[in-house]
Motif scaffolding. Structure first.
Motif, PDB file in Angstrom:
ATOM      1  N   ILE A 122      -0.850   0.239   8.865  1.00 51.64           N
ATOM      2  CA  ILE A 122      -2.005   0.593   8.039  1.00 51.64           C
ATOM      3  C   ILE A 122      -2.108   2.114   7.869  1.00 51.64           C
ATOM      4  O   ILE A 122      -2.320   2.614   6.765  1.00 51.64           O
ATOM      5  CB  ILE A 122      -3.305   0.050   8.687  1.00 51.64           C
ATOM      6  N   GLN A 123      -1.959   2.825   8.969  1.00 51.49           N
ATOM      7  CA  GLN A 123      -2.045   4.293   8.923  1.00 51.49           C
ATOM      8  C   GLN A 123      -0.909   4.894   8.101  1.00 51.49           C
ATOM      9  O   GLN A 123      -1.125   5.835   7.334  1.00 51.49           O
ATOM     10  CB  GLN A 123      -2.050   4.881  10.343  1.00 51.49           C
ATOM     11  N   THR A 124       0.282   4.352   8.262  1.00 50.85           N
ATOM     12  CA  THR A 124       1.426   4.836   7.478  1.00 50.85           C
ATOM     13  C   THR A 124       1.156   4.656   5.988  1.00 50.85           C
ATOM     14  O   THR A 124       1.357   5.575   5.191  1.00 50.85           O
ATOM     15  CB  THR A 124       2.716   4.105   7.890  1.00 50.85           C
ATOM     16  N   ALA A 125       0.687   3.475   5.624  1.00 51.01           N
ATOM     17  CA  ALA A 125       0.369   3.211   4.213  1.00 51.01           C
ATOM     18  C   ALA A 125      -0.731   4.142   3.724  1.00 51.01           C
ATOM     19  O   ALA A 125      -0.625   4.730   2.642  1.00 51.01           O
ATOM     20  CB  ALA A 125      -0.041   1.749   4.039  1.00 51.01           C
ATOM     21  N   LYS A 126      -1.774   4.270   4.524  1.00 54.63           N
ATOM     22  CA  LYS A 126      -2.901   5.128   4.147  1.00 54.63           C
ATOM     23  C   LYS A 126      -2.433   6.567   3.937  1.00 54.63           C
ATOM     24  O   LYS A 126      -2.825   7.218   2.954  1.00 54.63           O
ATOM     25  CB  LYS A 126      -3.974   5.058   5.235  1.00 54.63           C
ATOM     26  N   ASN A 127      -1.594   7.071   4.840  1.00 54.53           N
ATOM     27  CA  ASN A 127      -1.074   8.433   4.724  1.00 54.53           C
ATOM     28  C   ASN A 127      -0.203   8.613   3.483  1.00 54.53           C
ATOM     29  O   ASN A 127      -0.116   9.716   2.945  1.00 54.53           O
ATOM     30  CB  ASN A 127      -0.298   8.827   5.977  1.00 54.53           C
ATOM     31  N   CYS A 128       0.428   7.533   3.049  1.00 55.29           N
ATOM     32  CA  CYS A 128       1.265   7.570   1.842  1.00 55.29           C
ATOM     33  C   CYS A 128       0.475   7.175   0.588  1.00 55.29           C
ATOM     34  O   CYS A 128       1.054   7.010  -0.489  1.00 55.29           O
ATOM     35  CB  CYS A 128       2.454   6.638   2.012  1.00 55.29           C
ATOM     36  N   ARG A 129      -0.844   7.011   0.755  1.00 56.48           N
ATOM     37  CA  ARG A 129      -1.741   6.621  -0.340  1.00 56.48           C
ATOM     38  C   ARG A 129      -1.344   5.276  -0.961  1.00 56.48           C
ATOM     39  O   ARG A 129      -1.385   5.089  -2.180  1.00 56.48           O
ATOM     40  CB  ARG A 129      -1.833   7.701  -1.402  1.00 56.48           C
ATOM     41  N   ILE A 130      -0.956   4.356  -0.087  1.00 57.20           N
ATOM     42  CA  ILE A 130      -0.620   2.997  -0.515  1.00 57.20           C
ATOM     43  C   ILE A 130      -1.724   2.077  -0.027  1.00 57.20           C
ATOM     44  O   ILE A 130      -2.081   2.086   1.148  1.00 57.20           O
ATOM     45  CB  ILE A 130       0.742   2.554   0.059  1.00 57.20           C
ATOM     46  N   ASN A 131      -2.266   1.290  -0.928  1.00 57.63           N
ATOM     47  CA  ASN A 131      -3.298   0.318  -0.617  1.00 57.63           C
ATOM     48  C   ASN A 131      -2.586  -1.010  -0.320  1.00 57.63           C
ATOM     49  O   ASN A 131      -2.090  -1.671  -1.228  1.00 57.63           O
ATOM     50  CB  ASN A 131      -4.258   0.189  -1.806  1.00 57.63           C
ATOM     51  N   LEU A 132      -2.537  -1.393   0.948  1.00 59.10           N
ATOM     52  CA  LEU A 132      -1.810  -2.614   1.321  1.00 59.10           C
ATOM     53  C   LEU A 132      -2.484  -3.875   0.786  1.00 59.10           C
ATOM     54  O   LEU A 132      -1.799  -4.875   0.548  1.00 59.10           O
ATOM     55  CB  LEU A 132      -1.624  -2.710   2.834  1.00 59.10           C
ATOM     56  N   VAL A 133      -3.781  -3.855   0.585  1.00 59.30           N
ATOM     57  CA  VAL A 133      -4.452  -5.010  -0.013  1.00 59.30           C
ATOM     58  C   VAL A 133      -3.949  -5.182  -1.448  1.00 59.30           C
ATOM     59  O   VAL A 133      -3.646  -6.297  -1.889  1.00 59.30           O
ATOM     60  CB  VAL A 133      -5.991  -4.871   0.053  1.00 59.30           C
ATOM     61  N   GLU A 134      -3.821  -4.070  -2.163  1.00 57.19           N
ATOM     62  CA  GLU A 134      -3.285  -4.136  -3.526  1.00 57.19           C
ATOM     63  C   GLU A 134      -1.849  -4.640  -3.514  1.00 57.19           C
ATOM     64  O   GLU A 134      -1.466  -5.474  -4.339  1.00 57.19           O
ATOM     65  CB  GLU A 134      -3.353  -2.764  -4.199  1.00 57.19           C
ATOM     66  N   GLU A 135      -1.052  -4.161  -2.571  1.00 58.55           N
ATOM     67  CA  GLU A 135       0.339  -4.623  -2.468  1.00 58.55           C
ATOM     68  C   GLU A 135       0.388  -6.127  -2.206  1.00 58.55           C
ATOM     69  O   GLU A 135       1.235  -6.833  -2.757  1.00 58.55           O
ATOM     70  CB  GLU A 135       1.084  -3.863  -1.371  1.00 58.55           C
ATOM     71  N   ARG A 136      -0.514  -6.617  -1.374  1.00 57.26           N
ATOM     72  CA  ARG A 136      -0.562  -8.059  -1.085  1.00 57.26           C
ATOM     73  C   ARG A 136      -0.878  -8.860  -2.347  1.00 57.26           C
ATOM     74  O   ARG A 136      -0.250  -9.890  -2.611  1.00 57.26           O
ATOM     75  CB  ARG A 136      -1.614  -8.344  -0.022  1.00 57.26           C
ATOM     76  N   TYR A 137      -1.868  -8.401  -3.110  1.00 51.49           N
ATOM     77  CA  TYR A 137      -2.230  -9.134  -4.323  1.00 51.49           C
ATOM     78  C   TYR A 137      -1.131  -9.060  -5.378  1.00 51.49           C
ATOM     79  O   TYR A 137      -0.933 -10.013  -6.134  1.00 51.49           O
ATOM     80  CB  TYR A 137      -3.586  -8.667  -4.870  1.00 51.49           C
ATOM     81  N   LYS A 138      -0.418  -7.954  -5.435  1.00 47.21           N
ATOM     82  CA  LYS A 138       0.733  -7.880  -6.345  1.00 47.21           C
ATOM     83  C   LYS A 138       1.740  -8.966  -5.989  1.00 47.21           C
ATOM     84  O   LYS A 138       2.256  -9.663  -6.868  1.00 47.21           O
ATOM     85  CB  LYS A 138       1.409  -6.509  -6.253  1.00 47.21           C
ATOM     86  N   ILE A 139       2.024  -9.100  -4.702  1.00 46.05           N
ATOM     87  CA  ILE A 139       2.969 -10.117  -4.232  1.00 46.05           C
ATOM     88  C   ILE A 139       2.471 -11.516  -4.581  1.00 46.05           C
ATOM     89  O   ILE A 139       3.229 -12.353  -5.087  1.00 46.05           O
ATOM     90  CB  ILE A 139       3.200  -9.966  -2.712  1.00 46.05           C
ATOM     91  N   LEU A 140       1.186 -11.774  -4.324  1.00 46.88           N
ATOM     92  CA  LEU A 140       0.617 -13.088  -4.610  1.00 46.88           C
ATOM     93  C   LEU A 140       0.752 -13.427  -6.086  1.00 46.88           C
ATOM     94  O   LEU A 140       1.255 -14.496  -6.448  1.00 46.88           O
ATOM     95  CB  LEU A 140      -0.863 -13.123  -4.194  1.00 46.88           C
ATOM     96  N   TYR A 141       0.303 -12.528  -6.959  1.00 51.57           N
ATOM     97  CA  TYR A 141       0.300 -12.825  -8.382  1.00 51.57           C
ATOM     98  C   TYR A 141       1.697 -12.811  -8.993  1.00 51.57           C
ATOM     99  O   TYR A 141       1.965 -13.560  -9.926  1.00 51.57           O
ATOM    100  CB  TYR A 141      -0.662 -11.888  -9.132  1.00 51.57           C
ATOM    101  N   GLN A 142       2.596 -11.998  -8.467  1.00 53.21           N
ATOM    102  CA  GLN A 142       3.977 -12.057  -8.948  1.00 53.21           C
ATOM    103  C   GLN A 142       4.582 -13.421  -8.615  1.00 53.21           C
ATOM    104  O   GLN A 142       5.322 -13.984  -9.413  1.00 53.21           O
ATOM    105  CB  GLN A 142       4.805 -10.919  -8.374  1.00 53.21           C
ATOM    106  N   GLY A 143       4.233 -13.950  -7.451  1.00 48.69           N
ATOM    107  CA  GLY A 143       4.684 -15.285  -7.078  1.00 48.69           C
ATOM    108  C   GLY A 143       4.127 -16.372  -7.979  1.00 48.69           C
ATOM    109  O   GLY A 143       4.675 -17.473  -8.065  1.00 48.69           O
ATOM    110  N   MET A 144       3.029 -16.071  -8.653  1.00 47.88           N
ATOM    111  CA  MET A 144       2.404 -17.013  -9.588  1.00 47.88           C
ATOM    112  C   MET A 144       2.877 -16.771 -11.024  1.00 47.88           C
ATOM    113  O   MET A 144       2.383 -17.412 -11.956  1.00 47.88           O
ATOM    114  CB  MET A 144       0.880 -16.881  -9.505  1.00 47.88           C
TER     115      MET A 144
END
Length: 176
Positions: A122-144
């Motif tokens: 979480i901290q690594t993502a936050k420091n890189c300005r990556i929203n892991l919740v957004e990444e999760r939803y991208k994965i979910l919807y791409q799978g759909m």
């Protein structure tokens, strides 16, 4: 577990359950996943069902499982990410009032080692300005079959617009 409450789709539909679990874990590091796998193996040895425990915690049927200081920190970060995502895609991404409680209940089933690794991710993502919740939803919807969250949002906006549009009234056959 559920005591008269309506079950979520992921509780009754195996395909949805798998998709939700996959999106949750797909953004985590190998080390975190390996540690969680060890948690699962240990739970099996101890004859514990972590999913049942999570839902029992969610409904406050059992006492706190893990009081790690990392849990509220992770929940705060992920709740903020969820808010940011909702602001960006208000029609496609809804915030459940239970999001933080659900997240906390899930995290309580993790070992301290897994929580430390999860927090590192979480901290690594936050420091890189990556929203892991957004990444999760991208994965979910791409799978759909969606190309992007923007596409999901556009379709949700269109659906809302159609639902809000006035329906034509039937003309009366009566003369008058």
């Amino acid at each position: 577990v559920n005591e008269g409450r309506e079950k979520a789709d992921c509780q009754t539909q195996l395909k949805t359950f798998r998709a939700m679990r996959y999106m949750s874990f797909a953004v985590l590091s190998y080390d975190t996943l390996q540690s969680y796998y060890e948690d699962l193996c240990f739970a099996v040895q101890e004859q514990r069902n972590l999913i049942v425990e999570k839902y029992a915690r969610l409904e406050d049927l059992i006492p706190v499982i893990n009081e790690s200081r990392l849990i509220p920190q992770i929940v705060e970060i992920e709740t903020n990410w969820m808010r940011e995502l909702h602001e960006k895609y208000p029609h496609a991404i809804q915030i459940s009032p239970q999001f933080a409680n659900y997240e906390r209940s899930e995290l309580e089933t993790y070992s301290d080692e897994t929580l430390a690794l999860y927090y590192r991710d979480i901290q690594t993502a936050k420091n890189c300005r990556i929203n892991l919740v957004e990444e999760r939803y991208k994965i979910l919807y791409q799978g759909m079959g969606f190309a992007s969250l923007a596409e999901v949002e556009a379709k949700a906006v269109e659906k809302a617009r159609k639902a809000a549009a006035p329906r034509p009234t039937e003309k009366s056959n009566a003369c008058g």
